[in-house]
Write a protein that holds these residues in place. Structure first.
Motif, PDB file in Angstrom:
ATOM      1  N   ARG A   1       5.079 -15.029  19.069  1.00  0.00           N
ATOM      2  CA  ARG A   1       5.125 -13.811  18.268  1.00  0.00           C
ATOM      3  C   ARG A   1       6.318 -13.793  17.328  1.00  0.00           C
ATOM      4  O   ARG A   1       7.261 -14.579  17.455  1.00  0.00           O
ATOM      5  CB  ARG A   1       5.168 -12.581  19.169  1.00  0.00           C
ATOM      6  CG  ARG A   1       6.482 -12.383  19.909  1.00  0.00           C
ATOM      7  CD  ARG A   1       6.379 -11.247  20.900  1.00  0.00           C
ATOM      8  NE  ARG A   1       7.624 -11.000  21.603  1.00  0.00           N
ATOM      9  CZ  ARG A   1       7.727 -10.484  22.820  1.00  0.00           C
ATOM     10  NH1 ARG A   1       6.624 -10.170  23.490  1.00  0.00           N
ATOM     11  NH2 ARG A   1       8.900 -10.272  23.372  1.00  0.00           N
TER      12      ARG A   1
ATOM     13  N   GLN B   1       1.719 -10.443  17.782  1.00  0.00           N
ATOM     14  CA  GLN B   1       1.177 -11.627  18.455  1.00  0.00           C
ATOM     15  C   GLN B   1       0.248 -12.305  17.448  1.00  0.00           C
ATOM     16  O   GLN B   1      -0.823 -11.795  17.140  1.00  0.00           O
ATOM     17  CB  GLN B   1       0.433 -11.233  19.724  1.00  0.00           C
ATOM     18  CG  GLN B   1       1.285 -10.564  20.772  1.00  0.00           C
ATOM     19  CD  GLN B   1       2.320 -11.502  21.363  1.00  0.00           C
ATOM     20  OE1 GLN B   1       3.400 -11.074  21.743  1.00  0.00           O
ATOM     21  NE2 GLN B   1       2.001 -12.782  21.452  1.00  0.00           N
TER      22      GLN B   1
ATOM     23  N   SER C   1       8.945 -10.707  15.650  1.00  0.00           N
ATOM     24  CA  SER C   1       9.357  -9.334  15.916  1.00  0.00           C
ATOM     25  C   SER C   1      10.167  -8.804  14.745  1.00  0.00           C
ATOM     26  O   SER C   1      10.961  -9.535  14.141  1.00  0.00           O
ATOM     27  CB  SER C   1      10.198  -9.253  17.195  1.00  0.00           C
ATOM     28  OG  SER C   1       9.448  -9.674  18.319  1.00  0.00           O
TER      29      SER C   1
END
Length: 666
Positions: A401, A429, A403
């Motif tokens: 992922r 994701q 962020s």
């Protein structure tokens, strides 16, 4: 502040021990000696990854950047050196090494994704495994153990231990990807004791996992921290006489346990001064024991050496207690937006923001905590400001992922450290985004880059591709696939995106109807820089819509070294006029290339790590600041260096001891 939180947590709970059934035993097997007495070292190695010691006391050392195996006799004299035979067209990258009782040498190659079995003269006898995710297939094999007629492989990319017969027949797998009991995350090494118990250096989970001889989960111990029984990147492991030896890399030590995880002893003092050895350790990444049990060999990949230790006695004393988390070690990618610099400390794991508008840049915030839940990191690989500079994105390949964190700076103009400046916004994701093509492995994002049109480009190291996301963070297209030919990637580590004027077209009224970007990707393992042109159609409202037919690969360039072998590009930054600044971590160089790939400026001495101005030791991330100056992470020297568009030194900051040569020169 991050370190304080981690230390407090570790102090309160201590090492975490999980086991399958029953209570932890307090009985301990008899100690058979304590290592710690420095004997000698072998230095000048090219990224050593692993070591094994044969019956004659010779050390067999893999050198991952040159694809070689070096054999060093017990007196420290080099006895042999050979280059691994590999599949034509593939670079070599040996990691784990083990020697069978019959004298066969087993070498894990991370590019071939197989275990190569050779004889004492380096003649290939057979190959075990191939690239894939199915049972018996491997991805990024690391450590190896050959015990009891079986070959145990730390199948890092598939998050398991694969077990084969000596002839290569697959038998079983231990573990699977996860965070719970018996699950693994990027296991880096494996060891087997005389009773058949299997011990795994579970790198991503910061612990040791034990499987019983029948393959069932036994127990695990560890957790993130600096104290005894905790780890900061357990990378190497060995087992002998009821004891388990762990190379605790980022804590700069070797920890020794009994088979149930109870601490026995440790050795290693953090090397503080540049290139300091003589028994002091700096990022030990593997440990191996001689068959007689009288010598321990410790690999330090960053320092390019292997140190040898004997039993501690009259010639050595217990190491002093030291603060193992006192200094920052910045690595990976970085980015600049205006007067702000964002950098990573993967060992934290954390992100730091520096204010560059001062003679010595000032750290104004730091954020990040370790863990798999949203808003936390495991091993961050790159950091990138969004186009407006008001937030940063961080990639985490083990969590699949990226962020986003917003940055809110107080408006009173006072320079201060603000621990609350960053706020978690969201995590994406990547494989859950609609339209992302299915691949054998989940996306493992590394390099990040925003293009001039607001699109984000995300390198996927697992599948050899770059994902292109729209400004709304929806999937648009993918560039490349895994492999070694044109348009293929093995290990993308950096991306530079600039407008592509060749893709621009206008209609009869002068309105832009197509636009595009030129995307350049550093492929460290593929030893090249690959280039694509991406085009878009512009609608009447001026908005861009993707046109997959306008994606073209424009070829690649490579940077040959003095021996003829191509170099490994790591970081990149735009240099203007189609030029590039490129860091070569394996050569300790930063180069400027023109639009044709020719070297126009060289900073550093080829292959020689230095401490002076514009000298380097494992340079990594590069970022272009306003005005064209370049901020470079001099990772092995624990410092930053800044130079202007012409390659002239401007400033440096970081660890005081590593800055002394520059300060004295001033």
């Amino acid at each position: 502040m991050v370190h304080t939180l981690l230390v407090t947590f570790a102090l309160a709970l201590g090492p975490s021990i999980q086991e399958s059934g029953g209570a932890a035993t307090s009985s301990r097997e008899p100690s058979v000696g304590r290592f710690g007495a420095f004997l000698r070292e072998t230095s000048g190695l090219a990224a050593p990854a692993s070591v094994a010691i044969d019956e004659e006391g010779r050390a067999w050392i893999t050198e991952s950047h040159t694809g070689t195996v070096r054999v060093v006799a017990s007196d420290g004299v080099e006895a042999a050196r050979f280059v691994l035979e590999v599949v034509p067209g593939l670079p070599r990258e040996p990691h784990g090494i083990a020697i069978s009782p019959a004298g066969e040498v087993f070498v894990a190659d991370a590019v071939e994704h197989a275990v190569v079995v050779i004889d004492g003269s380096a003649l290939r006898k057979r190959t075990i495994g191939k690239r894939g995710a199915a049972p018996g297939e491997l991805r990024e094999p690391r450590g190896i153990a050959v015990v009891g007629g079986k070959v145990f492989v730390a199948d890092s990319g598939n998050h398991r231990i694969s077990v084969f017969a000596l002839d290569g027949k697959f038998e079983r797998a231990l573990g699977r990807r996860g965070f719970g009991p018996g699950e693994l995350l990027a296991p880096n090494d494996v060891a087997v004791d005389a009773s058949g118990r299997v011990f795994v250096a579970d790198l991503g989970n910061q612990r040791i996992v034990r499987f019983e001889a029948d393959g069932s989960f036994g127990k695990s111990w560890g957790g993130l921290g600096p104290f005894a029984g905790l780890f900061h990147a357990p990378c190497g492991i060995a087992a002998r006489d009821g004891r388990v030896f762990v190379a605790d890399r980022d804590n700069h030590r070797i920890q020794v346990f009994d088979k149930d995880g109870q601490p026995d002893h440790e050795w290693g003092v953090h090397a503080v001064r540049p290139r300091e050895g003589g028994g002091k350790l700096h990022y030990p990444s593997d440990v191996a024991l001689a068959p007689k049990g009288d010598i321990a060999a410790v690999v330090e990949g960053l320092e390019g050496r292997v140190q040898f230790f004997g039993e501690a006695g009259s010639t050595a004393s217990d190491p002093p207690i030291v603060d193992r988390s006192a200094s920052a070690h910045y690595e990976g990618g970085c980015d600049v937006a205006g007067d702000l610099l964002a950098v990573l400390e993967p060992a934290g794991p954390s992100v730091s923001i520096f204010d560059l508008a001062h003679p010595t840049p000032i750290e104004i915030t730091r954020f990040g905590r370790s863990g798999p839940s949203a808003g936390k990191f495991l091993v961050p690989a790159d950091v990138e400001f969004d186009p407006d500079g008001k937030s940063v994105w961080i990639s985490d390949p083990l969590l699949h992922r990226i962020s986003q964190y917003s940055l809110t700076r107080k408006s009173d103009g006072i320079l201060r450290f603000d621990p609350f400046m960053a706020k978690f916004v969201r995590a994406l994701q990547l494989d859950e985004l609609p339209g992302v093509p299915a691949t054998p492995w989940p996306t493992e994002p590394t390099a990040l880059e925003f293009g001039p049109d607001g699109r984000m480009y995300v390198a996927d190291r697992a599948n050899g591709r770059v994902l292109v996301l729209t400004p709304e963070m929806t999937f648009e297209r993918a560039l490349g696939s895994v492999g070694t030919g044109q348009g293929k990637l093995l290990e993308p580590t950096a991306i530079v995106v600039e407008p592509d004027e060749s893709a621009r077209a206008v209609d009869e009224d002068g309105r832009t109807i197509t636009a595009g970007a030129r995307v350049r990707v550093a492929d460290a393992r593929g030893r090249k820089i690959e280039t694509w042109s991406c085009g878009w159609e512009i609608d009447e409202c001026g908005s861009a819509a993707s046109d997959g037919n306008r994606t073209r690969n424009l070829g690649s360039i490579s940077i040959p070294g003095p021996s003829g072998a191509d170099r490994r590009p790591f970081g990149m930054a735009a240099a203007g006029a189609d030029g590039l600044w490129v860091s070569l971590e394996d050569a300790n160089l930063v180069l400027r290339l023109d639009g044709e790939g020719r070297i126009t400026t060289t900073l550093g001495a080829d292959g020689v790590g230095g401490l002076g101005k514009l000298q380097w030791f494992h340079p990594q991330g590069l970022a272009r600041a306003p005005g064209g100056s370049i901020v470079a992470i001099d990772a092995g020297n624990h410092r930053f260096q800044v130079f202007d568009a012409q390659g002239v030194f401007r400033t440096a900051w970081g660890s005081r001891l590593f800055l002394e040569p520059i300060l004295k020169a001033k």
